[in-house]
Design a protein around this motif. Structure first.
Motif, PDB file in Angstrom:
ATOM      1  N   GLU A  84       0.841  -1.201   0.000  1.00  0.00           N
ATOM      2  CA  GLU A  84       0.000   0.000   0.000  1.00  0.00           C
ATOM      3  C   GLU A  84       0.876   1.251   0.000  1.00  0.00           C
ATOM      4  OE1 GLU A  84      -4.075   1.509   2.242  1.00  0.00           O
ATOM      5  OE2 GLU A  84      -3.081  -0.349   2.803  1.00  0.00           O
ATOM      6  N   SER A  85       0.385   2.316  -0.587  1.00  0.00           N
ATOM      7  CA  SER A  85       1.171   3.549  -0.685  1.00  0.00           C
ATOM      8  C   SER A  85       1.287   4.224   0.682  1.00  0.00           C
ATOM      9  CB  SER A  85       0.519   4.519  -1.658  1.00  0.00           C
ATOM     10  OG  SER A  85      -0.669   5.052  -1.090  1.00  0.00           O
ATOM     11  N   PRO A  86       2.387   4.918   0.940  1.00  0.00           N
ATOM     12  CA  PRO A  86       2.542   5.656   2.203  1.00  0.00           C
ATOM     13  C   PRO A  86       1.406   6.644   2.438  1.00  0.00           C
ATOM     14  CG  PRO A  86       4.657   5.512   1.088  1.00  0.00           C
ATOM     15  CD  PRO A  86       3.625   4.971   0.134  1.00  0.00           C
ATOM     16  N   LEU A  87       0.934   7.307   1.376  1.00  0.00           N
ATOM     17  CA  LEU A  87      -0.158   8.274   1.517  1.00  0.00           C
ATOM     18  C   LEU A  87      -1.418   7.605   2.042  1.00  0.00           C
ATOM     19  CD1 LEU A  87      -1.073  11.191   1.087  1.00  0.00           C
ATOM     20  CD2 LEU A  87      -1.767  10.541  -1.235  1.00  0.00           C
ATOM     21  N   SER A  88      -1.736   6.425   1.519  1.00  0.00           N
ATOM     22  CA  SER A  88      -2.921   5.689   1.961  1.00  0.00           C
ATOM     23  C   SER A  88      -2.764   5.225   3.406  1.00  0.00           C
ATOM     24  CB  SER A  88      -3.160   4.483   1.054  1.00  0.00           C
ATOM     25  OG  SER A  88      -4.255   3.726   1.496  1.00  0.00           O
ATOM     26  N   ILE A  89      -1.565   4.773   3.770  1.00  0.00           N
ATOM     27  CA  ILE A  89      -1.312   4.315   5.144  1.00  0.00           C
ATOM     28  C   ILE A  89      -1.428   5.482   6.118  1.00  0.00           C
ATOM     29  CG2 ILE A  89       0.468   3.419   6.706  1.00  0.00           C
ATOM     30  CD1 ILE A  89       1.400   1.617   4.393  1.00  0.00           C
ATOM     31  N   ILE A  90      -0.936   6.652   5.727  1.00  0.00           N
ATOM     32  CA  ILE A  90      -1.074   7.844   6.566  1.00  0.00           C
ATOM     33  C   ILE A  90      -2.550   8.107   6.856  1.00  0.00           C
ATOM     34  CG2 ILE A  90      -0.870  10.373   6.581  1.00  0.00           C
ATOM     35  CD1 ILE A  90       1.757  10.026   5.034  1.00  0.00           C
ATOM     36  N   MET A  93      -4.078   5.185   9.136  1.00  0.00           N
ATOM     37  CA  MET A  93      -3.603   5.217  10.520  1.00  0.00           C
ATOM     38  C   MET A  93      -4.180   6.417  11.271  1.00  0.00           C
ATOM     39  SD  MET A  93      -1.848   2.527  10.999  1.00  0.00           S
ATOM     40  CE  MET A  93      -1.115   2.936  12.567  1.00  0.00           C
ATOM     41  N   THR A  94      -4.286   7.552  10.591  1.00  0.00           N
ATOM     42  CA  THR A  94      -4.857   8.748  11.209  1.00  0.00           C
ATOM     43  C   THR A  94      -6.327   8.534  11.534  1.00  0.00           C
ATOM     44  OG1 THR A  94      -3.301  10.151   9.994  1.00  0.00           O
ATOM     45  CG2 THR A  94      -5.233  11.224  10.931  1.00  0.00           C
ATOM     46  N   ASN A  95      -7.054   7.916  10.603  1.00  0.00           N
ATOM     47  CA  ASN A  95      -8.468   7.609  10.831  1.00  0.00           C
ATOM     48  C   ASN A  95      -8.638   6.668  12.015  1.00  0.00           C
ATOM     49  OD1 ASN A  95     -11.425   7.177   9.933  1.00  0.00           O
ATOM     50  ND2 ASN A  95     -10.584   5.099   9.910  1.00  0.00           N
ATOM     51  N   ASN A  96      -7.828   5.607  12.074  1.00  0.00           N
ATOM     52  CA  ASN A  96      -7.929   4.633  13.162  1.00  0.00           C
ATOM     53  C   ASN A  96      -7.647   5.279  14.518  1.00  0.00           C
ATOM     54  OD1 ASN A  96      -8.446   2.729  11.214  1.00  0.00           O
ATOM     55  ND2 ASN A  96      -6.483   1.681  11.375  1.00  0.00           N
ATOM     56  N   SER A  97      -6.598   6.104  14.571  1.00  0.00           N
ATOM     57  CA  SER A  97      -6.223   6.745  15.836  1.00  0.00           C
ATOM     58  C   SER A  97      -7.295   7.727  16.293  1.00  0.00           C
ATOM     59  CB  SER A  97      -4.881   7.471  15.689  1.00  0.00           C
ATOM     60  OG  SER A  97      -3.836   6.548  15.461  1.00  0.00           O
ATOM     61  N   THR A  98      -7.811   8.515  15.352  1.00  0.00           N
ATOM     62  CA  THR A  98      -8.848   9.494  15.685  1.00  0.00           C
ATOM     63  C   THR A  98     -10.097   8.813  16.222  1.00  0.00           C
ATOM     64  OG1 THR A  98      -8.042  10.999  13.967  1.00  0.00           O
ATOM     65  CG2 THR A  98     -10.277  11.363  14.766  1.00  0.00           C
ATOM     66  N   LYS A  99     -10.511   7.733  15.563  1.00  0.00           N
ATOM     67  CA  LYS A  99     -11.707   7.003  15.992  1.00  0.00           C
ATOM     68  C   LYS A  99     -11.500   6.403  17.386  1.00  0.00           C
ATOM     69  CE  LYS A  99     -14.992   3.498  14.372  1.00  0.00           C
ATOM     70  NZ  LYS A  99     -16.143   4.383  14.569  1.00  0.00           N
ATOM     71  N   THR A 100     -10.310   5.852  17.639  1.00  0.00           N
ATOM     72  CA  THR A 100     -10.005   5.260  18.936  1.00  0.00           C
ATOM     73  C   THR A 100     -10.067   6.299  20.049  1.00  0.00           C
ATOM     74  OG1 THR A 100      -8.583   3.574  17.947  1.00  0.00           O
ATOM     75  CG2 THR A 100      -8.250   4.023  20.269  1.00  0.00           C
ATOM     76  N   THR A 224     -12.958  -1.242  20.578  1.00  0.00           N
ATOM     77  CA  THR A 224     -12.923  -1.598  19.160  1.00  0.00           C
ATOM     78  C   THR A 224     -11.718  -2.464  18.866  1.00  0.00           C
ATOM     79  OG1 THR A 224     -13.980   0.498  18.618  1.00  0.00           O
ATOM     80  CG2 THR A 224     -12.911  -0.678  16.815  1.00  0.00           C
ATOM     81  N   ARG A 225     -11.946  -3.548  18.156  1.00  0.00           N
ATOM     82  CA  ARG A 225     -10.862  -4.491  17.894  1.00  0.00           C
ATOM     83  C   ARG A 225      -9.813  -3.898  16.968  1.00  0.00           C
ATOM     84  NH1 ARG A 225     -15.365  -6.917  18.943  1.00  0.00           N
ATOM     85  NH2 ARG A 225     -15.429  -8.842  20.149  1.00  0.00           N
ATOM     86  N   GLU A 226      -8.564  -4.264  17.250  1.00  0.00           N
ATOM     87  CA  GLU A 226      -7.445  -3.797  16.426  1.00  0.00           C
ATOM     88  C   GLU A 226      -7.554  -4.398  15.022  1.00  0.00           C
ATOM     89  OE1 GLU A 226      -4.760  -1.947  17.049  1.00  0.00           O
ATOM     90  OE2 GLU A 226      -4.714  -1.698  19.210  1.00  0.00           O
ATOM     91  N   PRO A 227      -7.067  -3.686  14.002  1.00  0.00           N
ATOM     92  CA  PRO A 227      -6.908  -4.330  12.695  1.00  0.00           C
ATOM     93  C   PRO A 227      -5.958  -5.518  12.852  1.00  0.00           C
ATOM     94  CG  PRO A 227      -6.676  -1.943  12.521  1.00  0.00           C
ATOM     95  CD  PRO A 227      -6.713  -2.273  13.974  1.00  0.00           C
ATOM     96  N   THR A 228      -6.051  -6.481  11.956  1.00  0.00           N
ATOM     97  CA  THR A 228      -5.251  -7.699  12.116  1.00  0.00           C
ATOM     98  C   THR A 228      -3.759  -7.415  12.090  1.00  0.00           C
ATOM     99  OG1 THR A 228      -5.470  -8.074   9.727  1.00  0.00           O
ATOM    100  CG2 THR A 228      -7.010  -9.227  11.160  1.00  0.00           C
TER     101      THR A 228
END
Length: 279
Positions: A84-90, A93-100, A224-228
């Motif tokens: 996956e591209s770094p831009l997509s991972i950014i 990861m930002t979405n996951n952290s914000t939601k958490t 919320t469960r962690e991504p795998t």
């Protein structure tokens, strides 16, 4: 909360949970009695469910459901893909952290938080303890509270922690950190502390667990469960750090003048170490 607790609830409360998860829009317009009939249970079972969720009543449950329905456009937790591209991972990861962080803030009980603040403020010694990734959170907590003149420890070695607890006295506080709430070492340390009458605080994901059952004060993070592809417990680590930061800032705010004094002294000491001084 409902998804996490569903498998642990009694049969009648599980039926209500299933109905709510399948029919959230209808639920917010029902009375407790009507929800009981729709789920083939009773109004009393609905009230028991609210208590199981640590809610003040059915009205609070409906408000939380209504609030969640407003978020239906939000993206859920997403895992990374191969190459996956770094831009997509950014973005992910930002979405996951914000939601958490948002979910963890919603799960914090003000009553329990206030108890934790009082216990920390009055504590003679504070012993933070976690295993694996949670030990990093314990070290972060120690560093923060040391800066405002609180005697704090954060040993990763369970034998050292057991030794500290063995010599602890009433007036001390032991904080057990475990995302799963199932970490046996953390549970055993809290058990030792309780035998000595020492105040215990747990920091776990939302829900009943071995660790929370042994704690006098219970602080929760998002369940919320962690991504795998967890990469060092990313979301859970962010949530735990967030709660520790909230606890620290609350303590600091309640003893503001004293906190500022200690932080200034700490800063002066660090600045002195950085200066070029002829010894």
């Amino acid at each position: 909360m409902l998804s996490e607790m569903q498998s642990k609830l009694p049969p009648s409360e599980r039926k209500i949970t299933e109905y709510i998860l399948e029919n959230p829009h209808e639920t917010i317009s029902l009375t407790a009695s009507e929800l009981g009939k729709r789920s083939s249970t009773s109004g009393a079972a609905v009230i028991r469910l609210c208590k199981s969720l640590d809610l003040k009543g059915f009205q609070e449950l409906k408000l939380r459901i209504a609030g969640d329905l407003q978020k239906k456009g939000e993206q859920g937790f997403r895992d990374i893909e191969p190459n996956e591209s770094p831009l997509s991972i950014i973005e992910k990861m930002t979405n996951n952290s914000t939601k958490t962080l948002q979910e963890s803030a919603e799960l914090l009980s003000l009553d329990e938080l206030n108890k934790a603040i009082k216990a920390i403020r009055e504590a003679r010694n504070i012993h933070f303890f976690g295993v694996g990734a949670s030990s990093i959170i314990a070290q972060d907590a120690q560093q923060k509270f040391l800066r405002i003149d609180k005697t704090a420890t954060a040993f990763a070695d369970i034998h050292m922690v057991a030794t500290l607890v063995a010599n602890a006295q009433k007036g001390d506080v032991v904080v057990g950190i475990s995302f799963s709430g199932k970490t046996l070492e953390v549970a055993k340390i809290l058990m030792l502390a309780k035998k000595k009458g020492i105040t215990t605080i747990s920091l776990t994901k939302y829900g009943s667990s071995l660790v929370t059952e042994l704690a006098d004060i219970k602080l929760y993070t998002s369940a919320t469960r962690e991504p795998t592809f967890r990469s060092g417990a990313t979301s859970s680590r962010m949530a735990q750090l967030h709660v520790i930061d909230i606890l620290f800032m609350c303590v600091a705010s309640q003893q503001y003048e004293e906190t500022v004094k200690h932080l200034d002294e700490t800063r002066e000491s660090i600045d002195f170490l950085r200066e070029n001084v002829n010894l």
